[in-house]
Design a protein around this motif. Sequence first.
Motif, mmCIF file in Angstrom:
data_model
loop_
_atom_site.group_PDB
_atom_site.id
_atom_site.type_symbol
_atom_site.label_atom_id
_atom_site.label_comp_id
_atom_site.label_asym_id
_atom_site.label_seq_id
_atom_site.Cartn_x
_atom_site.Cartn_y
_atom_site.Cartn_z
ATOM 1 N N ALA A 90 -8.025 -41.306 1.755
ATOM 2 C CA ALA A 90 -9.494 -41.359 1.852
ATOM 3 C C ALA A 90 -10.065 -39.951 1.931
ATOM 4 O O ALA A 90 -11.093 -39.647 1.324
ATOM 5 N N TYR A 91 -9.390 -39.088 2.680
ATOM 6 C CA TYR A 91 -9.882 -37.716 2.814
ATOM 7 C C TYR A 91 -9.787 -36.971 1.478
ATOM 8 O O TYR A 91 -10.693 -36.238 1.099
ATOM 9 N N SER A 92 -8.677 -37.190 0.764
ATOM 10 C CA SER A 92 -8.519 -36.528 -0.536
ATOM 11 C C SER A 92 -9.645 -36.930 -1.474
ATOM 12 O O SER A 92 -10.126 -36.130 -2.262
ATOM 13 N N MET A 93 -10.053 -38.175 -1.378
ATOM 14 C CA MET A 93 -11.091 -38.664 -2.288
ATOM 15 C C MET A 93 -12.478 -38.209 -1.848
ATOM 16 O O MET A 93 -13.294 -37.828 -2.673
ATOM 17 N N THR A 94 -12.762 -38.283 -0.559
ATOM 18 C CA THR A 94 -14.137 -38.032 -0.115
ATOM 19 C C THR A 94 -14.374 -36.598 0.317
ATOM 20 O O THR A 94 -15.505 -36.138 0.352
ATOM 21 N N ARG A 95 -13.330 -35.910 0.723
ATOM 22 C CA ARG A 95 -13.375 -34.529 1.183
ATOM 23 C C ARG A 95 -14.206 -34.344 2.442
ATOM 24 O O ARG A 95 -14.738 -33.269 2.678
ATOM 25 N N ASN A 96 -14.366 -35.352 3.235
ATOM 26 C CA ASN A 96 -14.961 -35.107 4.554
ATOM 27 C C ASN A 96 -14.458 -36.140 5.552
ATOM 28 O O ASN A 96 -14.152 -37.281 5.204
ATOM 29 N N HIS A 97 -14.358 -35.689 6.789
ATOM 30 C CA HIS A 97 -13.730 -36.505 7.823
ATOM 31 C C HIS A 97 -14.508 -37.790 8.110
ATOM 32 O O HIS A 97 -13.919 -38.862 8.254
ATOM 33 N N ALA A 98 -15.825 -37.670 8.197
ATOM 34 C CA ALA A 98 -16.622 -38.840 8.591
ATOM 35 C C ALA A 98 -16.426 -39.993 7.607
ATOM 36 O O ALA A 98 -16.189 -41.134 8.018
ATOM 37 N N ASP A 99 -16.514 -39.682 6.323
ATOM 38 C CA ASP A 99 -16.336 -40.736 5.324
ATOM 39 C C ASP A 99 -14.903 -41.250 5.333
ATOM 40 O O ASP A 99 -14.662 -42.454 5.219
ATOM 41 N N ALA A 100 -13.952 -40.313 5.457
ATOM 42 C CA ALA A 100 -12.542 -40.718 5.447
ATOM 43 C C ALA A 100 -12.260 -41.653 6.625
ATOM 44 O O ALA A 100 -11.561 -42.660 6.481
ATOM 45 N N GLU A 101 -12.820 -41.328 7.755
ATOM 46 C CA GLU A 101 -12.617 -42.159 8.951
ATOM 47 C C GLU A 101 -13.197 -43.559 8.737
ATOM 48 O O GLU A 101 -12.537 -44.567 9.003
ATOM 49 N N ASP A 102 -14.419 -43.603 8.226
ATOM 50 C CA ASP A 102 -15.057 -44.905 7.987
ATOM 51 C C ASP A 102 -14.246 -45.728 6.994
ATOM 52 O O ASP A 102 -14.026 -46.923 7.191
ATOM 53 N N ILE A 103 -13.831 -45.069 5.925
ATOM 54 C CA ILE A 103 -13.109 -45.800 4.887
ATOM 55 C C ILE A 103 -11.761 -46.274 5.407
ATOM 56 O O ILE A 103 -11.337 -47.398 5.144
ATOM 57 N N CYS A 104 -11.117 -45.440 6.175
ATOM 58 C CA CYS A 104 -9.820 -45.809 6.745
ATOM 59 C C CYS A 104 -9.994 -47.043 7.651
ATOM 60 O O CYS A 104 -9.216 -48.004 7.582
ATOM 61 N N GLN A 105 -10.996 -47.019 8.481
ATOM 62 C CA GLN A 105 -11.232 -48.174 9.360
ATOM 63 C C GLN A 105 -11.558 -49.423 8.552
ATOM 64 O O GLN A 105 -11.008 -50.500 8.792
ATOM 65 N N ASP A 106 -12.447 -49.251 7.571
ATOM 66 C CA ASP A 106 -12.830 -50.401 6.732
ATOM 67 C C ASP A 106 -11.630 -50.980 6.000
ATOM 68 O O ASP A 106 -11.529 -52.187 5.813
ATOM 69 N N THR A 107 -10.740 -50.079 5.569
ATOM 70 C CA THR A 107 -9.552 -50.540 4.847
ATOM 71 C C THR A 107 -8.756 -51.508 5.720
ATOM 72 O O THR A 107 -8.354 -52.589 5.272
ATOM 73 N N PHE A 108 -8.541 -51.140 6.985
ATOM 74 C CA PHE A 108 -7.740 -52.005 7.853
ATOM 75 C C PHE A 108 -8.505 -53.276 8.256
ATOM 76 O O PHE A 108 -7.900 -54.336 8.400
ATOM 77 N N ILE A 109 -9.801 -53.146 8.393
ATOM 78 C CA ILE A 109 -10.589 -54.346 8.730
ATOM 79 C C ILE A 109 -10.481 -55.353 7.584
ATOM 80 O O ILE A 109 -10.228 -56.542 7.796
ATOM 81 N N ARG A 110 -10.625 -54.850 6.372
ATOM 82 C CA ARG A 110 -10.524 -55.749 5.210
ATOM 83 C C ARG A 110 -9.117 -56.299 5.064
ATOM 84 O O ARG A 110 -8.921 -57.468 4.726
ATOM 85 N N ALA A 111 -8.143 -55.426 5.308
ATOM 86 C CA ALA A 111 -6.756 -55.885 5.192
ATOM 87 C C ALA A 111 -6.494 -56.996 6.205
ATOM 88 O O ALA A 111 -5.852 -58.005 5.886
ATOM 89 N N TYR A 112 -7.002 -56.820 7.406
ATOM 90 C CA TYR A 112 -6.778 -57.836 8.442
ATOM 91 C C TYR A 112 -7.398 -59.178 8.028
ATOM 92 O O TYR A 112 -6.797 -60.237 8.190
ATOM 93 N N ARG A 113 -8.595 -59.074 7.489
ATOM 94 C CA ARG A 113 -9.289 -60.317 7.115
ATOM 95 C C ARG A 113 -8.613 -61.014 5.946
ATOM 96 O O ARG A 113 -8.752 -62.226 5.788
ATOM 97 N N ALA A 114 -7.924 -60.217 5.115
ATOM 98 C CA ALA A 114 -7.328 -60.826 3.916
ATOM 99 C C ALA A 114 -5.811 -60.937 4.015
ATOM 100 O O ALA A 114 -5.160 -61.291 3.032
ATOM 101 N N ILE A 115 -5.253 -60.662 5.179
ATOM 102 C CA ILE A 115 -3.796 -60.581 5.292
ATOM 103 C C ILE A 115 -3.110 -61.900 4.902
ATOM 104 O O ILE A 115 -2.005 -61.894 4.355
#
Lengths: 192, 364
Positions: free
Chosen positions: A40-65
Amino acid sequence: MTDPTDRVPDSELIHRAQVGETEAFDELMKRYNQAVYRLAYSMTRNHADAEDICQDTFIRAYRAIKRFDDRFRFYTWLHRICVNLCINLFRRRGRVRLTSLPGTEAGAEWADIADPREDAGAAELRRDLDRAIARLPDDQRAVFVLRVKEELSYGEISKLLGIPMGTVMSRLNRAREKLRELLRDYLPSRAS
Amino acid sequence: MSRDCRRVEGLLGRFVDGELDEQQAEWVGRHIDSCPGCRQKLAEFEAVDRLFREKDEPPRLAEEYWDWHRSQVWRAIRTVRRRQREGARTLRFTWMRAASVAAGAAVVLIAAIGGWRLLQRQVAVPVTVAEEPVERGAGEARVTSGGGRQAIAAGEPVAESKSADLSRQEHRSDKPAAGLARSADELKVETEVMADADGLPEAGAAADRQSTVETREKVAGRIAARGQAGTGEAEVFTAVQAPTAPGQAGVDSGLKKEGEQPAEVLTTCDRAPEVLEIGILPRVSPDETVTVFLRVLVEPDGSVSQVELEQASGTELLDSLAVLNVRQARFRAGYLGSEPARCWVRLVQQFDAEEPADSEQDNQ
């Protein structure tokens, strides 16, 4: 540190998470959150976005596991979710990107004290790399990151981003040309 | 550059990535062995990839961060689950909701019919209504006492002083609905209550009035604060916005500010400000992407108080456009802990190049 051979395989953790065992999903998160954040950081180049995306990734993964197909690797699946979230962010933002200021990056309180990159030369190189890649348009950067850092094939990138192979190639070429110009000081000189 | 070199240039990326078929790869390899120019370019391509593969890393974060990160994910998951549960419960009681909606509609209908009838009766007792303003003691209202009907027809609020209390008008406008179900006899008493502008009887109306006053005070305070704000910031703003001096003045002012950062400016916000809405910059060049790096100071209320040019594009007009675009953007404030805080953020503004329509297919 636990012996890697003692590690419970992903497939077992996934199965346990699918029947509602939260500890199993937590363990999966422990295993992959840094890899997802790195992408996420490589793609967005900033911590705030990378953090949000990382969290969202796991939230979505949990919901679709429960729908996860265990013929695939878990990280490949997370990877796909993460890239899609990045692409959505780029679309939503249009041509705007946010990058953290050096002092505010990642929040000083979370920075690892034992960071070996305290070396001034290395820090400068990192900053230059950061700036150079931030200058690429989102679409070119996405292709470059997926190819060079994530080592996906052209076919995989094409499928993931929903673009033709030719577009993958031309974007990658443009990205490399631009980075070559911007990072000239770090490249082998013509004399050598 | 020979024809072969041009061909190799087009294939070099695929050669680096191992995406050429065996025959093409062999041909490119042979050419590279014999051509120093192409060999150099290949070395540079490989070096770029190596730099990013080996040296480009995200910030290294402490173990505690990842614990916190997981806790945040779980918190969000719990919230989603709770919402889903509430959603399911809501669904189970859909029939009850339908029944209550029907009952509500019936009540509204009955009230409307009652109100209509009441209004008709109200017209039949004009004097009672018209005399109420007289009791309020307004000079011009006395004049209407003899011809109350005209006063009503003319729209009495218009006849009132311009400085009439806003809250009274608000209350009055609410009243017909409240009075619809009441008898005509009650109307006089009710209008007397209305006349007591300072003693609004309904808590809701009082709250409304309070909030109106608060809003006014806030706005007044904000305007006053803006007036008192340092002239430096105002200069930046004005200069940047002045269309006659695009870029130059604004950018200069922004840079001047750098040495005089207010001491309270936070440099370690937990969460960086985020752009909520921003204009799309035009494409300005057929073959070059122009980028401007800016530093933006976002206040706790999401407003932009300062924009500094960190790295110019080389074209003053474009720098100026980028600064102006950021000035007009809408931000979500950054956070320090759970509180919105004053945070700097670096913003990359980009004027994309036009992509030739056929270029995407070149290498297909």
